[in-house]
Scaffold this motif. Sequence first.
Motif, PDB file in Angstrom:
ATOM      1  N   ALA A 211       0.825  -1.213   0.000  1.00 52.72           N
ATOM      2  CA  ALA A 211       0.000   0.000   0.000  1.00 52.72           C
ATOM      3  C   ALA A 211       0.855   1.256   0.000  1.00 52.72           C
ATOM      4  N   SER A 212       2.087   1.148   0.537  1.00 56.38           N
ATOM      5  CA  SER A 212       2.960   2.321   0.622  1.00 56.38           C
ATOM      6  C   SER A 212       3.709   2.595  -0.679  1.00 56.38           C
ATOM      7  N   ILE A 213       3.668   1.658  -1.611  1.00 53.93           N
ATOM      8  CA  ILE A 213       4.352   1.851  -2.896  1.00 53.93           C
ATOM      9  C   ILE A 213       3.593   2.913  -3.689  1.00 53.93           C
ATOM     10  N   THR A 214       4.288   3.986  -4.029  1.00 52.79           N
ATOM     11  CA  THR A 214       3.619   5.088  -4.731  1.00 52.79           C
ATOM     12  C   THR A 214       3.529   4.841  -6.229  1.00 52.79           C
ATOM     13  N   GLU A 215       4.381   3.983  -6.764  1.00 58.90           N
ATOM     14  CA  GLU A 215       4.307   3.652  -8.185  1.00 58.90           C
ATOM     15  C   GLU A 215       3.203   2.624  -8.418  1.00 58.90           C
TER      16      GLU A 215
ATOM     17  N   GLU B 220      -4.493   0.969 -10.610  1.00 59.50           N
ATOM     18  CA  GLU B 220      -5.880   1.169 -11.053  1.00 59.50           C
ATOM     19  C   GLU B 220      -6.022   2.525 -11.736  1.00 59.50           C
ATOM     20  N   ARG B 221      -5.413   3.548 -11.134  1.00 57.16           N
ATOM     21  CA  ARG B 221      -5.497   4.900 -11.708  1.00 57.16           C
ATOM     22  C   ARG B 221      -4.780   4.948 -13.053  1.00 57.16           C
ATOM     23  N   LEU B 222      -3.580   4.371 -13.121  1.00 54.63           N
ATOM     24  CA  LEU B 222      -2.799   4.426 -14.350  1.00 54.63           C
ATOM     25  C   LEU B 222      -3.473   3.667 -15.491  1.00 54.63           C
ATOM     26  N   LEU B 223      -4.033   2.498 -15.169  1.00 49.95           N
ATOM     27  CA  LEU B 223      -4.648   1.656 -16.203  1.00 49.95           C
ATOM     28  C   LEU B 223      -6.117   1.990 -16.439  1.00 49.95           C
TER      29      LEU B 223
ATOM     30  N   GLU C 187      -4.009   3.037 -26.258  1.00 44.86           N
ATOM     31  CA  GLU C 187      -5.293   3.103 -25.555  1.00 44.86           C
ATOM     32  C   GLU C 187      -5.209   4.032 -24.349  1.00 44.86           C
ATOM     33  N   LEU C 188      -4.041   4.055 -23.709  1.00 43.80           N
ATOM     34  CA  LEU C 188      -3.829   4.944 -22.562  1.00 43.80           C
ATOM     35  C   LEU C 188      -3.270   6.291 -22.984  1.00 43.80           C
ATOM     36  N   ASP C 189      -2.773   6.363 -24.232  1.00 38.79           N
ATOM     37  CA  ASP C 189      -2.086   7.551 -24.730  1.00 38.79           C
ATOM     38  C   ASP C 189      -0.910   7.906 -23.816  1.00 38.79           C
ATOM     39  N   LYS C 190      -0.153   6.868 -23.430  1.00 42.86           N
ATOM     40  CA  LYS C 190       0.966   7.058 -22.517  1.00 42.86           C
ATOM     41  C   LYS C 190       2.149   6.187 -22.917  1.00 42.86           C
ATOM     42  N   TRP C 191       3.343   6.714 -22.620  1.00 44.44           N
ATOM     43  CA  TRP C 191       4.555   5.912 -22.636  1.00 44.44           C
ATOM     44  C   TRP C 191       4.710   5.299 -21.252  1.00 44.44           C
ATOM     45  N   LEU C 192       4.891   3.986 -21.169  1.00 48.14           N
ATOM     46  CA  LEU C 192       5.076   3.332 -19.877  1.00 48.14           C
ATOM     47  C   LEU C 192       6.459   2.694 -19.796  1.00 48.14           C
TER      48      LEU C 192
ATOM     49  N   LEU D 278       5.005  -0.217 -12.988  1.00 47.38           N
ATOM     50  CA  LEU D 278       4.637   0.524 -14.182  1.00 47.38           C
ATOM     51  C   LEU D 278       4.713   2.014 -13.879  1.00 47.38           C
ATOM     52  N   ARG D 279       5.423   2.751 -14.725  1.00 43.97           N
ATOM     53  CA  ARG D 279       5.558   4.187 -14.493  1.00 43.97           C
ATOM     54  C   ARG D 279       5.281   4.946 -15.783  1.00 43.97           C
ATOM     55  N   ASP D 280       4.494   6.004 -15.657  1.00 48.23           N
ATOM     56  CA  ASP D 280       4.184   6.865 -16.792  1.00 48.23           C
ATOM     57  C   ASP D 280       5.395   7.759 -17.070  1.00 48.23           C
ATOM     58  N   VAL D 281       6.034   7.556 -18.234  1.00 45.90           N
ATOM     59  CA  VAL D 281       7.222   8.348 -18.585  1.00 45.90           C
ATOM     60  C   VAL D 281       6.938   9.204 -19.820  1.00 45.90           C
ATOM     61  N   SER D 282       5.667   9.532 -20.030  1.00 44.84           N
ATOM     62  CA  SER D 282       5.285  10.289 -21.222  1.00 44.84           C
ATOM     63  C   SER D 282       5.980  11.649 -21.272  1.00 44.84           C
ATOM     64  N   GLU D 283       6.033  12.351 -20.139  1.00 49.39           N
ATOM     65  CA  GLU D 283       6.651  13.677 -20.120  1.00 49.39           C
ATOM     66  C   GLU D 283       8.141  13.578 -20.436  1.00 49.39           C
ATOM     67  N   ARG D 284       8.798  12.574 -19.851  1.00 47.74           N
ATOM     68  CA  ARG D 284      10.234  12.419 -20.136  1.00 47.74           C
ATOM     69  C   ARG D 284      10.476  12.091 -21.591  1.00 47.74           C
ATOM     70  N   ARG D 285       9.637  11.202 -22.152  1.00 42.80           N
ATOM     71  CA  ARG D 285       9.801  10.858 -23.570  1.00 42.80           C
ATOM     72  C   ARG D 285       9.551  12.068 -24.455  1.00 42.80           C
ATOM     73  N   GLN D 286       8.558  12.882 -24.094  1.00 40.37           N
ATOM     74  CA  GLN D 286       8.284  14.090 -24.863  1.00 40.37           C
ATOM     75  C   GLN D 286       9.467  15.050 -24.790  1.00 40.37           C
ATOM     76  N   SER D 287      10.024  15.187 -23.583  1.00 42.99           N
ATOM     77  CA  SER D 287      11.196  16.055 -23.422  1.00 42.99           C
ATOM     78  C   SER D 287      12.378  15.521 -24.220  1.00 42.99           C
ATOM     79  N   GLN D 288      12.556  14.194 -24.192  1.00 41.68           N
ATOM     80  CA  GLN D 288      13.649  13.583 -24.957  1.00 41.68           C
ATOM     81  C   GLN D 288      13.468  13.836 -26.451  1.00 41.68           C
ATOM     82  N   ASN D 289      12.232  13.696 -26.920  1.00 38.34           N
ATOM     83  CA  ASN D 289      11.974  13.937 -28.337  1.00 38.34           C
ATOM     84  C   ASN D 289      12.250  15.397 -28.709  1.00 38.34           C
TER      85      ASN D 289
END
Length: 396
Positions: free
Chosen positions: A144-148, A167-170, A216-221, A236-247
């Motif tokens: 329960a304490s795992i934030t990812e 649940e929130r991510l998926l 379907e999620l419109d996310k990089w995981l 599982l971690r949403d890395v969409s912002e990092r991938r966008q920054s990398q691009n």
Amino acid sequence: MLSVPASRRSPLLSAMRSLGMGHWSCQAAERRLVLSADAAAIMGMDCAIPSCLDDLFSHFVAESAERLKNAFLACLGSGTPIDAEVLLASPPDRSRWVRFVGESVPDTENETGEIHGAVQDITTYKRVREETLRLTMRLTTTLASITEAFVTVDRQGRLTHVNRESERLLVRTAGQLLGRPIFELLDGEVQGLLRTQIENALAGNQRTEFEDFYPELDKWLEIRIHPYAEGLAMYLRDVSERRQSQNQLTLLRMGIERINDIVAVARVGGVGVSDASISFVNDAFERQTGFSREEVIGHPPDILRHVMGEDLVKSLAQEAIEPNAHTLLRREVLLRRRDGTTFWMDLDVVPVHDDQGQLTHWMAVGRDVTERRLAEEKSTTLLFSTRSPASPTASC
């Protein structure tokens, strides 16, 4: 005694003894209790063996005594089988749990005449169960304490645990996720990548990590897989912002590499120019100076003495390490290529600071202004060449 033929009694008693059990019986009318030697030993009653039910109940802690009494009364009254786990009233350091089981034996009038049963020491079982419960609670608290987003899957890839972040991510509830193969829920841009990675992790019992885009999620995981005995633990971690920054950085880098202006970046390593090192040069730098990336990247800026001249390198270095060097350094300088030819450059040196205001890099941007300088010199020469000394005045 148990209502068992004598020929079968000895093997039965041996079997019960091997299971840590002892038999007992109770006469309904007189509430008289008979404990076998094994049953008395299990309950630690070698000296004072109870002969009636009330005496038996007194050997247990209050709550257990009440539970056992109610079980006996129900059996005596309606024939309900006895099955009770009770705690003996022994010192805390020797807490002993036993399980009483028994069934009524009807008399000639079809009423409970006797109760026959067994008692078993379940202390070890109770301790193991309590320890398992503690471990389960600790694991639940940890999960329960795992934030990812964290999930576990069995060896068929079916989800066996999901936390709230997963649940929130998926964008699904636990009820919609549990029991389903994760690779059916997550269909990435690279077809079959998740399933392949899961199968490889299980087959090789090796940790693996990868990234994929999930339309379907419109996310990089970013997915990290850790094998364990029953299956896989997955983060599982949403890395969409990092991938966008990398691009964006990739596009910016490609643009900088292809512009005609020279761009060079030096990482600050200390207080002196010798502590800095060149970390980036673009294509224009190679074309203009004749030096390749491999020859300059990782070296201190004074490697460019051939290009800039020793005096200019020292001058720029001195300005760069000034305590208040937070502004643009700009000048036009004459530089020398590797082959000895020269060119004029409009050079800007820009300091780069981090969020705490610490100087981290210097960026130099230079534009070839040789043609402009030559044109200016030509114009100046032409201007002076058209001027002629004043002619003397003719006398009358």
